[in-house]
Design a protein around this motif. Structure first.
Motif, PDB file in Angstrom:
ATOM      1  N   UNK A 185       0.627  -4.086   9.586  1.00 30.57           N
ATOM      2  CA  UNK A 185       0.977  -5.111   8.597  1.00 30.57           C
ATOM      3  C   UNK A 185       2.088  -6.022   9.118  1.00 30.57           C
ATOM      4  N   UNK A 245       2.052   4.725   0.777  1.00 32.83           N
ATOM      5  CA  UNK A 245       1.704   5.655   1.851  1.00 32.83           C
ATOM      6  C   UNK A 245       2.200   7.065   1.569  1.00 32.83           C
ATOM      7  N   UNK A 246       3.322   7.163   0.855  1.00 33.03           N
ATOM      8  CA  UNK A 246       4.002   8.447   0.740  1.00 33.03           C
ATOM      9  C   UNK A 246       4.779   8.491  -0.567  1.00 33.03           C
ATOM     10  N   UNK A 304       0.857  -1.187   0.000  1.00 38.03           N
ATOM     11  CA  UNK A 304       0.000   0.000   0.000  1.00 38.03           C
ATOM     12  C   UNK A 304       0.889   1.231   0.000  1.00 38.03           C
ATOM     13  N   UNK A 359       9.341  -0.355   5.022  1.00 39.86           N
ATOM     14  CA  UNK A 359      10.530  -1.059   4.532  1.00 39.86           C
ATOM     15  C   UNK A 359      11.351  -0.120   3.664  1.00 39.86           C
ATOM     16  N   UNK A 409       1.168  10.433   6.748  1.00 37.60           N
ATOM     17  CA  UNK A 409       0.596   9.413   5.867  1.00 37.60           C
ATOM     18  C   UNK A 409      -0.261   8.467   6.708  1.00 37.60           C
ATOM     19  N   UNK A 410      -0.957   7.545   6.081  1.00 39.38           N
ATOM     20  CA  UNK A 410      -1.689   6.545   6.873  1.00 39.38           C
ATOM     21  C   UNK A 410      -0.724   5.683   7.694  1.00 39.38           C
ATOM     22  N   UNK A 448      10.676  -5.535   0.345  1.00 40.49           N
ATOM     23  CA  UNK A 448      11.001  -6.413   1.468  1.00 40.49           C
ATOM     24  C   UNK A 448      10.715  -7.884   1.171  1.00 40.49           C
ATOM     25  N   UNK A 449       9.812  -8.149   0.240  1.00 42.85           N
ATOM     26  CA  UNK A 449       9.501  -9.551  -0.052  1.00 42.85           C
ATOM     27  C   UNK A 449      10.315 -10.105  -1.212  1.00 42.85           C
ATOM     28  N   UNK A 499       6.945   5.280  -1.706  1.00 44.01           N
ATOM     29  CA  UNK A 499       7.101   4.484  -0.488  1.00 44.01           C
ATOM     30  C   UNK A 499       5.806   3.757  -0.201  1.00 44.01           C
ATOM     31  N   UNK A 500       5.899   2.447  -0.137  1.00 43.67           N
ATOM     32  CA  UNK A 500       4.724   1.661   0.217  1.00 43.67           C
ATOM     33  C   UNK A 500       5.017   0.786   1.413  1.00 43.67           C
ATOM     34  N   UNK A 501       4.032   0.031   1.817  1.00 46.19           N
ATOM     35  CA  UNK A 501       4.194  -0.811   3.003  1.00 46.19           C
ATOM     36  C   UNK A 501       5.030  -2.051   2.701  1.00 46.19           C
ATOM     37  N   UNK A 502       5.384  -2.251   1.429  1.00 48.43           N
ATOM     38  CA  UNK A 502       6.255  -3.378   1.080  1.00 48.43           C
ATOM     39  C   UNK A 502       7.567  -2.968   0.425  1.00 48.43           C
ATOM     40  N   UNK A 503       7.732  -1.691   0.132  1.00 49.30           N
ATOM     41  CA  UNK A 503       8.990  -1.324  -0.502  1.00 49.30           C
ATOM     42  C   UNK A 503       9.034   0.109  -0.970  1.00 49.30           C
ATOM     43  N   UNK A 504      10.130   0.425  -1.622  1.00 50.11           N
ATOM     44  CA  UNK A 504      10.401   1.822  -1.973  1.00 50.11           C
ATOM     45  C   UNK A 504      11.177   1.904  -3.279  1.00 50.11           C
TER      46      UNK A 504
END
Lengths: 453, 453
Positions: free
Chosen positions: B273, A187-188, A185, B317, B266-267, A343-344, A327-332
């Motif tokens: 997660x 975020x920024x 997701x 991450x 941001x959120x 990260x995955x 920038x997301x909740x899994x990477x950048x």
């Protein structure tokens, strides 16, 4: 639908008319004419680049070219001559655009003029029922942009702001990755226009860059029309190259929307210093008080919560960078490190991989197919794709993938940033030019595998 | 002034007293005792690192060590034993710090405890007339920080917030360059704390990192005390590592000052997660609603006009970076490109040079002399210098180079960013903790060629 049917459906009203009896109907079916008949309004630095693309791609007939500058017209003639294309009509007067847009043999109009002219020319073109492609930005004030949206909705005539960075190879690959949720997701994000324009913002009235400290009446090209904005305005004057690509990744106008913005400006030092250092402290322009801060930073909050940090930095000595970060909740992805970390997927925790690895893997189908051809064209290939997409939509009577709502949302950040700064960095609400339609619209940009032409 | 004279001048009042009859007089003359007699309050991850430095540098006698955690105490004992130092007294109770700070044989106190304890411990230490070094931040609320400043002014006892990044080698070189005006007039800077802390913010109550999704009562170390802040607060919780170094370059509290701040969050996705992915969706902590946005961005306007963009990003991450950027009217340093461009020096226009070239040329005298020794110490050498500077000031009764006003200005950005976000990104004024003294103060940090010890 062939051209005859199209005209039967859409009652075309000339410039200045206020009543629209029917909307243009878009069917997506193949138009009879195999080529788009284009008119170019403005063939300076930017317009001539788009003209070259249109001519060299071979899907267009250029029927009209307009510019008030004879040098630009002569340059355009040379482009036409070099390509061995059919001879268009040339127009040199300021208001000739009104005659051009009403020509029956024009399918679409491409506008690449100074900023102030974008709106009146776009309105005229839409009123005349012509597919309209306009350089950034769509308009300079909130009321102007509403006027554009309202007219586009009334006429149903497709309008596209020619935001070419949306077609940049890395940007399209990252969009591809974002859609595959590789960043999780989002975020920024960061983006901006960080381009030391000082040598373009001043000249000697003869050379386009690198000489002199004149601007306005005594300057030519961008020094003539762009620089005066720095005297009168303080804000992010040029938001779309950064925020356009990011908006596609965040689904702005299609499931998401800008909610509010706040901007802050640094002192205005760069342009004055440039004048003093290159023209001397006694040059009359050394007395000019520039209003626009050297670095203007905006934070934009989206309806879905994401934050965009957007930078406008054109008066400072610095290497070019649009400064993208996703920038997301899994990477950048960070453009300035040329790195991607997922990260995955990334083999080493907390360490970037070369972004190129992912850019290759997630290369957009357009670039896979046409990359070699495109890269020899303007702006590293972006112009190739934006012109081809534009012409494709014109020939096949399709709606544009970036439409008037995108143009409106991206462009309005300019006047809003000025407003926020004028109010001491108060947050300002961003008007929803879709009037709620963003909730039902779904993403379309970049989902195509190939062109239809 | 020897220690006897010092005590005669400064009427030392124990913790809790409200009246101060005299201020500590700082003369800068050599103290009789050749060593600083230090007390450490808190010897966890951070405090034990500082303890190691103090012990290994050989300018200090450790007379008291306090921690409520037996493991930390045992670790400290090992450090003392390994160094063959004299045996300090150990304290294990929460309020033992009040007894420690009043000990006559303590010259200075170093506080490295959870954030909430910084203020009460610093107040006690200042009241007891002890040179006080406190980990970041100085306080968590605006009234707390005023209390600290007021008490420091009343007692005259030197207070230093141990912001170690100010001593980073590249940061000191860039400060050096900024003072030589190589960047011209600085207009805009970026900084932040961008550090994926998720493995530190959660653990299993046994391993410090990398296992489990517990925090608060069931966690240990930072998971125990730091993570609960993410549930209750939304703001830049950790501003000083970024803004400290930049403040030195912008002469904050010494000729310049923060004027206002605006923040946007941001959120909050990352921590939830992480819990779900590492502890399962049915883990009780998956129900916790974290309040702090994954990426909090602040824009700070300085009295002299400069803008600072500051980022707090600890739940995403991403590779570590404090994201420094210094933009002036003559050039730029961007940490993420590892590049410096100076328009009057760089050989190629619009192109970065490797920053290392300038870092070598403008290496700070401290680093030139002690770099090899420092680099083997904590945090890449920063801790070496901050401990040595601290101890130098204690032994020689000198004022700290980063003082209570710096600590106050840098720390207050945390509560102010929370306030701005709570108000929908309204700008908030930054209190001037110097009460106007910033106008007359001149820069002191980093101007020294060597230590006096």
């Amino acid at each position: 639908m062939n051209r005859g049917e199209f005209i039967a459906h859409a009652t075309i009203i000339g410039a200045g008319a206020a009543v629209f009896q029917d909307k243009m109907i878009l069917t997506g079916t193949k138009k009879q004419s195999p080529k788009a008949r284009l008119a170019f309004i403005g063939v300076g630095m930017r317009g001539s680049g788009l003209l070259k693309e249109a001519v060299s791609q071979g899907h267009s007939d250029i029927v009209a070219i307009s510019d008030i500058n004879e040098i630009a017209i002569n340059n355009a003639k040379q482009i036409i001559k070099d390509a061995g294309s059919g001879e268009p009509d040339y127009y040199l007067k300021e208001n000739d655009f009104e005659r051009i847009v009403t020509r029956d043999d024009v399918d679409a109009v491409i506008i690449a003029t100074p900023w102030e002219w974008h709106l009146p020319m776009s309105l005229a073109s839409l009123k005349a029922g012509k597919y309209t492609g306009c350089e950034v930005m769509a308009g300079l004030t909130v009321p102007q942009i509403w006027e554009l949206v309202n007219l586009q909705e009334k006429t149903g005539t497709p309008y596209m702001m020619m935001e070419n960075v949306c077609y940049r190879r890395d940007v399209m690959a990252v969009l591809n990755m974002a859609r595959k949720h590789l960043f999780g997701d989002i975020t920024y994000t960061e983006c901006g226009y960080q381009h030391d324009l000082r040598e373009v913002l001043f000249n000697d009235g003869q050379h386009m860059t690198g000489h002199g400290v004149e601007f306005g009446e005594k300057g030519i090209n961008e020094a003539k029309w762009r620089t005066p904005h720095y005297v009168t305005n303080n804000g992010d004057m040029y938001p779309t190259h950064g925020v356009g690509p990011v908006s596609n990744m965040l689904n702005i106008t299609r499931g998401n929307q800008f909610a509010q913005l706040v901007s802050m400006a640094s002192p205005a030092i760069g342009l004055h210093q440039y004048i003093v250092e290159n023209g001397g402290a006694s040059h009359p322009n050394a007395k000019v008080k520039f209003k626009c801060g050297d670095v203007v930073t905006s934070l934009i909050k989206c309806v879905n919560g994401e934050v965009i940090k957007m930078t406008f930095d054109t008066c400072s000595p610095r290497p070019y960078s649009l400064g993208f970060r996703i920038q997301g909740s899994d990477g950048i992805w960070t453009e300035d490190t040329n790195g991607i970390y997922l990260q995955k997927h990334s083999p080493r925790a907390h360490q970037y991989e070369p972004a190129e690895k992912y850019f290759s893997e997630y290369d957009h189908p357009y670039w896979k197919k046409y990359g070699a051809k495109a890269e020899s064209s303007g702006h590293g290939g972006m112009d190739y794709f934006i012109v081809r997409e534009f012409v494709d939509c014109v020939i096949n009577r399709k709606p544009f993938l970036m439409d008037v709502y995108d143009a409106a949302m991206w462009s309005v950040l300019r006047p809003l940033s000025e407003r926020s700064i004028a109010k001491g960095s108060q947050p300002v609400l961003v008007p929803d030019f879709t009037r709620g339609k963003w909730k039902g619209r779904t993403p379309v940009f970049g989902l195509q595998d190939d062109f239809s032409i």
